[in-house]
Write an enzyme that holds these catalytic residues in place. Structure first.
Site, short mmCIF file in Angstrom:
data_model
loop_
_atom_site.label_atom_id
_atom_site.label_comp_id
_atom_site.label_asym_id
_atom_site.label_seq_id
_atom_site.Cartn_x
_atom_site.Cartn_y
_atom_site.Cartn_z
CE LYS A 57 -4.40 -1.80 1.29
NZ LYS A 57 -5.51 -1.90 2.21
NE ARG A 103 -7.56 -8.27 0.49
CZ ARG A 103 -7.09 -7.48 -0.47
NH1 ARG A 103 -6.12 -6.64 -0.22
NH2 ARG A 103 -7.63 -7.52 -1.67
#
Ligand code: 7PM
Length: 261
Positions: free
Chosen positions: A203, A237
């Protein structure tokens, strides 16, 4: 939890299911790398992404869900649509991962009517606009209160407490400072008693912390997964399952606490 994206750019103008085979091959590789859960998604939550019709989303994911369930994998489906939830569960998915925390009308009932688990994620606004108004008085308290309220709505709809996971939604309507606060305060979310799922892999907050482009964030992602587990995440995740599982094995051997990748 290993990420399986079935969102081909070529799909709209290409053949019927041009990437089903490659998605299945990727999913099988993630299992071989040690993933305990596969998160299969056919609708991009990318800011500004074009919406996908239910028909196209189903065409993308159902063959992959069915194949992986037939292989015996634990299959999660990343979707906001009740119709996709129902069809995916019928095809063998046992978990729904919803970035809108079952806010879509009918979503609560779609999950409640099944035996599936659900991951409730916090997002500020919609994917198209979520990075616009990043004002929180207390991001940790606000995210936690939202998720606990959604969990209560799930339980009122008949979803068992044991089937609910909470996720602060790193990057979904949050600044770098907000994301860092949420990571540091993950124990406060874990203290709710619901298992916490953390999605930090590749991210932009990791880009901001390291100065690296998205293709060069593996080390940062592995460190983020370990940090999340250290702060109480039960599930991480990730894209890089093999590396994360290796890191967690060493982490665990050192007595640092366990999680599942
Ligand atoms: C563009 C922007 C592409 C964002 C992909 C993403 C999460 C999730 C996603 C998460 C849960 C990504 C995201 N992130 N579901 N789905 N938690 N539960 O980086 O953090 O994979 S999509």
């Amino acid at each position: 939890m290993g990420i399986v994206n079935v969102t081909p750019d070529s799909f709209a103008d290409g053949g019927r299911h041009p990437d089903t085979a490659s998605a299945i091959a990727h999913a099988r590789a993630l299992l071989a790398d040690g993933a305990d859960i596969l998160d299969i998604g056919g609708e991009s939550t990318r800011p500004g992404a074009a919406p996908v019709t239910e028909r196209d989303e189903l065409a993308r994911i159902l063959p992959v869900v069915a194949a992986m369930a037939a292989d015996g994998a634990i299959v999660s489906v990343d979707t906001m649509k009740p119709g996709v939830m129902r069809a995916a569960i019928a095809a063998g998915a046992t978990m729904i991962n919803d970035v809108r925390a079952l806010a879509e009308p009918g979503a609560l009932d779609a999950v409640a009517a099944s035996g599936a688990a659900v991951c409730l994620m916090h997002m500020r606004g919609a994917p198209q606009t979520m990075q616009e108004a990043l004002d929180y008085a207390d991001v940790v308290a606000e995210v936690r209160a939202f998720l606990v309220a959604r969990a209560a709505a799930c339980e009122a709809a008949g979803i068992a407490h044991e089937r609910i996971l909470l996720d602060p939604g790193f990057g979904f309507g949050k600044s770098l400072a907000h994301n860092v606060s949420l990571l540091q305060s993950l124990p406060s979310l874990a203290a709710t008693g619901y298992p916490v799922l953390a999605g930090l892999s590749r991210k932009s907050m990791l880009g901001a912390l390291t100065g690296r482009p998205v293709g060069e964030r593996m080390a940062a992602s592995v460190a983020a997964a370990l940090a999340a587990v250290a702060r109480g995440a039960a599930v991480v995740r990730v894209h890089d399952v093999r590396e994360t599982v290796d890191a967690l094995k060493v982490w665990s051997a050192a007595g640092m606490g366990t999680g599942s990748a």
